[in-house]
Design a protein around this motif. Structure first.
Motif, mmCIF file in Angstrom:
data_model
loop_
_atom_site.group_PDB
_atom_site.id
_atom_site.type_symbol
_atom_site.label_atom_id
_atom_site.label_comp_id
_atom_site.label_asym_id
_atom_site.label_seq_id
_atom_site.Cartn_x
_atom_site.Cartn_y
_atom_site.Cartn_z
ATOM 1 N N SER A 280 0.818 -1.224 0.000
ATOM 2 C CA SER A 280 0.000 0.000 0.000
ATOM 3 C C SER A 280 0.852 1.275 0.000
ATOM 4 C CB SER A 280 -0.899 0.018 1.239
ATOM 5 O OG SER A 280 -0.115 0.246 2.399
ATOM 6 N N GLY A 281 2.100 1.149 0.423
ATOM 7 C CA GLY A 281 2.951 2.343 0.529
ATOM 8 C C GLY A 281 2.883 2.990 1.902
ATOM 9 N N GLU A 282 1.971 2.517 2.744
ATOM 10 C CA GLU A 282 1.837 3.092 4.082
ATOM 11 C C GLU A 282 3.125 2.859 4.887
ATOM 12 O OE1 GLU A 282 -1.294 2.892 7.835
ATOM 13 O OE2 GLU A 282 -1.157 1.231 6.432
ATOM 14 N N GLY A 283 3.616 3.917 5.539
ATOM 15 C CA GLY A 283 4.805 3.785 6.400
ATOM 16 C C GLY A 283 6.131 3.895 5.665
ATOM 17 N N ILE A 284 6.099 4.082 4.350
ATOM 18 C CA ILE A 284 7.357 4.184 3.593
ATOM 19 C C ILE A 284 8.067 5.507 3.906
ATOM 20 C CG2 ILE A 284 8.352 4.401 1.250
ATOM 21 C CD1 ILE A 284 7.616 1.543 1.791
ATOM 22 N N GLU A 285 7.284 6.570 4.102
ATOM 23 C CA GLU A 285 7.908 7.899 4.264
ATOM 24 C C GLU A 285 8.829 7.984 5.492
ATOM 25 O OE1 GLU A 285 8.425 10.216 2.148
ATOM 26 O OE2 GLU A 285 9.429 11.464 3.637
ATOM 27 N N PRO A 286 8.422 7.524 6.693
ATOM 28 C CA PRO A 286 9.350 7.595 7.837
ATOM 29 C C PRO A 286 10.631 6.795 7.589
ATOM 30 C CG PRO A 286 7.118 7.113 8.590
ATOM 31 C CD PRO A 286 7.083 7.058 7.094
ATOM 32 N N TRP A 287 10.512 5.660 6.914
ATOM 33 C CA TRP A 287 11.691 4.850 6.562
ATOM 34 C C TRP A 287 12.600 5.641 5.613
ATOM 35 C CZ3 TRP A 287 15.207 1.127 6.505
ATOM 36 C CH2 TRP A 287 15.726 0.670 5.300
ATOM 37 N N SER A 288 12.020 6.250 4.588
ATOM 38 C CA SER A 288 12.805 7.044 3.638
ATOM 39 C C SER A 288 13.462 8.225 4.342
ATOM 40 C CB SER A 288 11.924 7.584 2.519
ATOM 41 O OG SER A 288 11.344 6.543 1.815
ATOM 42 N N ALA A 289 12.724 8.841 5.250
ATOM 43 C CA ALA A 289 13.267 10.001 5.971
ATOM 44 C C ALA A 289 14.464 9.570 6.819
ATOM 45 C CB ALA A 289 12.188 10.617 6.856
ATOM 46 N N TRP A 290 14.394 8.375 7.391
ATOM 47 C CA TRP A 290 15.532 7.863 8.185
ATOM 48 C C TRP A 290 16.750 7.661 7.286
ATOM 49 C CZ3 TRP A 290 18.214 3.080 8.238
ATOM 50 C CH2 TRP A 290 19.076 2.900 9.330
ATOM 51 N N LEU A 291 16.533 7.099 6.100
ATOM 52 C CA LEU A 291 17.652 6.893 5.163
ATOM 53 C C LEU A 291 18.282 8.228 4.765
ATOM 54 C CD1 LEU A 291 16.189 4.151 2.785
ATOM 55 C CD2 LEU A 291 17.992 3.846 4.480
ATOM 56 N N LEU A 292 17.412 9.187 4.513
ATOM 57 C CA LEU A 292 17.869 10.522 4.125
ATOM 58 C C LEU A 292 18.743 11.123 5.230
ATOM 59 C CD1 LEU A 292 17.194 12.134 1.574
ATOM 60 C CD2 LEU A 292 15.246 13.105 2.777
ATOM 61 N N GLU A 293 18.270 10.955 6.459
ATOM 62 C CA GLU A 293 19.007 11.460 7.619
ATOM 63 C C GLU A 293 20.385 10.782 7.724
ATOM 64 O OE1 GLU A 293 16.327 11.365 11.069
ATOM 65 O OE2 GLU A 293 18.118 10.827 12.209
ATOM 66 N N GLN A 294 20.410 9.468 7.518
ATOM 67 C CA GLN A 294 21.687 8.734 7.596
ATOM 68 C C GLN A 294 22.652 9.262 6.537
ATOM 69 O OE1 GLN A 294 22.050 6.769 10.202
ATOM 70 N NE2 GLN A 294 19.916 7.301 10.568
ATOM 71 N N ALA A 295 22.136 9.470 5.331
ATOM 72 C CA ALA A 295 22.990 9.937 4.239
ATOM 73 C C ALA A 295 23.493 11.349 4.537
ATOM 74 C CB ALA A 295 22.223 9.898 2.922
ATOM 75 N N ARG A 296 22.603 12.225 4.995
ATOM 76 C CA ARG A 296 23.001 13.623 5.254
ATOM 77 C C ARG A 296 24.013 13.698 6.379
ATOM 78 N NH1 ARG A 296 17.332 16.382 3.942
ATOM 79 N NH2 ARG A 296 17.634 16.375 1.695
ATOM 80 N N ASP A 297 23.799 12.908 7.444
ATOM 81 C CA ASP A 297 24.728 12.917 8.586
ATOM 82 C C ASP A 297 26.142 12.574 8.148
ATOM 83 O OD1 ASP A 297 22.752 13.499 10.291
ATOM 84 O OD2 ASP A 297 22.658 11.541 11.292
ATOM 85 N N ARG A 298 26.237 11.697 7.157
ATOM 86 C CA ARG A 298 27.564 11.199 6.765
ATOM 87 C C ARG A 298 28.172 11.980 5.603
ATOM 88 N NH1 ARG A 298 24.823 7.489 9.241
ATOM 89 N NH2 ARG A 298 25.915 6.047 10.597
ATOM 90 N N GLN A 299 27.391 12.853 5.000
ATOM 91 C CA GLN A 299 27.940 13.610 3.872
ATOM 92 C C GLN A 299 28.404 15.005 4.282
ATOM 93 O OE1 GLN A 299 24.780 13.221 1.054
ATOM 94 N NE2 GLN A 299 25.729 11.477 0.041
ATOM 95 N N LEU A 300 28.061 15.396 5.526
ATOM 96 C CA LEU A 300 28.430 16.752 5.967
ATOM 97 C C LEU A 300 29.923 16.844 6.253
ATOM 98 C CD1 LEU A 300 25.398 17.610 8.282
ATOM 99 C CD2 LEU A 300 25.889 18.540 6.025
#
Ligand code: GDP
Ligand code: MG
Length: 219
Positions: A199-219
């Motif tokens: 259904s796609g339900e709950g995908i956004e918080p997971w994606s946001a976590w991935l985004l956060e992991q990537a940003r934390d490590r690219q700074l």
């Protein structure tokens, strides 16, 4: 020779290779996620959903492990996503040298995040090291609430845990709180993402976590 004996013998070289992979990826500013789950839990589906969700926000690539005797593997078919399939032959899991070879085939200058789909199993040698940044263990509702206790290894080592197929909650009478308790018996901290690739339900918080992991490590 048993697999464990073989791994014990090759371990130092594997560990060195994994460390090289990790250092190389760190220097490139690329986050890698090692995704482990049973066959059919929804690993490929999650990769496809994640690619759609992060499109335009992160540049993804995929390394997908397959067994030589495995037919009917679901191929990742997201548009414009570099995918390298790795046939692990008789060995039922990926190793650091396979990941290194796969990395050489990816356009790494244009990649922020690599999702590595492990061969479908919850039983991997504890010595296995790939050099990935983070580990994610995934379960799905049909596997039952106790799955993390029956197969503690991947859940204990995970940096995040995904529970997939929440669209089946009502049909299966699945009790989320029992699943959470089971996770917490083996892993005290990792975030738990409940979602449905259907259904796609709950995908956004997971994606946001991935985004956060990537940003934390690219700074
Ligand atoms: N009901 C339901 N089925 C799902 C969901 N995610 C995946 N599936 C189905 O589960 C099966 C296995 O999915 P796949 O992504 O190939 O699993 P993998 O073997 O872990 O890569 C496929 O038939 C998917 O359509 C979900 O959220 N809900
Ligand atoms: Mg798959």
């Amino acid at each position: 020779m048993s697999i464990s004996m073989r791994i014990a013998r090759i371990r130092p070289a594997e560990v060195r290779l994994a460390e090289e992979n990790a250092a190389f990826l760190r220097a490139m500013g690329i986050v890698t996620i090692h995704l482990q789950a049973s066959p059919g839990a929804g690993k490929t589906s999650l990769i496809q959903r994640t690619a759609e969700s992060l499109s335009g926000r992160l540049r993804l690539a995929v390394i997908q492990g397959t067994l030589s005797n495995q037919s009917g593997v679901t191929h990742v078919h997201a548009v414009d996503l570099p995918v390298v399939q790795v046939n692990t032959g008789e060995q039922p899991y990926l190793d650091a040298s396979m990941v290194r070879e796969a990395l050489e085939q990816l356009p790494l200058a244009d990649v922020d995040l690599i999702l590595i789909e492990e061969i479908g199993t919850l039983t991997l040698p504890t010595e296995q090291v790939l050099g990935a940044t983070l580990r994610v263990a995934m379960a799905s509702l049909p596997e039952g609430e106790d799955c993390p206790v029956h197969y503690p290894g991947p859940f204990a080592r995970a940096d995040a845990i995904v529970l997939n197929k929440t669209d089946l909650m009502a049909h299966l009478g699945f009790d989320q709180s029992v699943f959470h308790q089971a996770v917490r018996r083996v892993n005290g901290n990792a975030p738990i993402f409940e979602l449905s690739c259907r259904s796609g339900e709950g995908i956004e918080p997971w994606s946001a976590w991935l985004l956060e992991q990537a940003r934390d490590r690219q700074l």
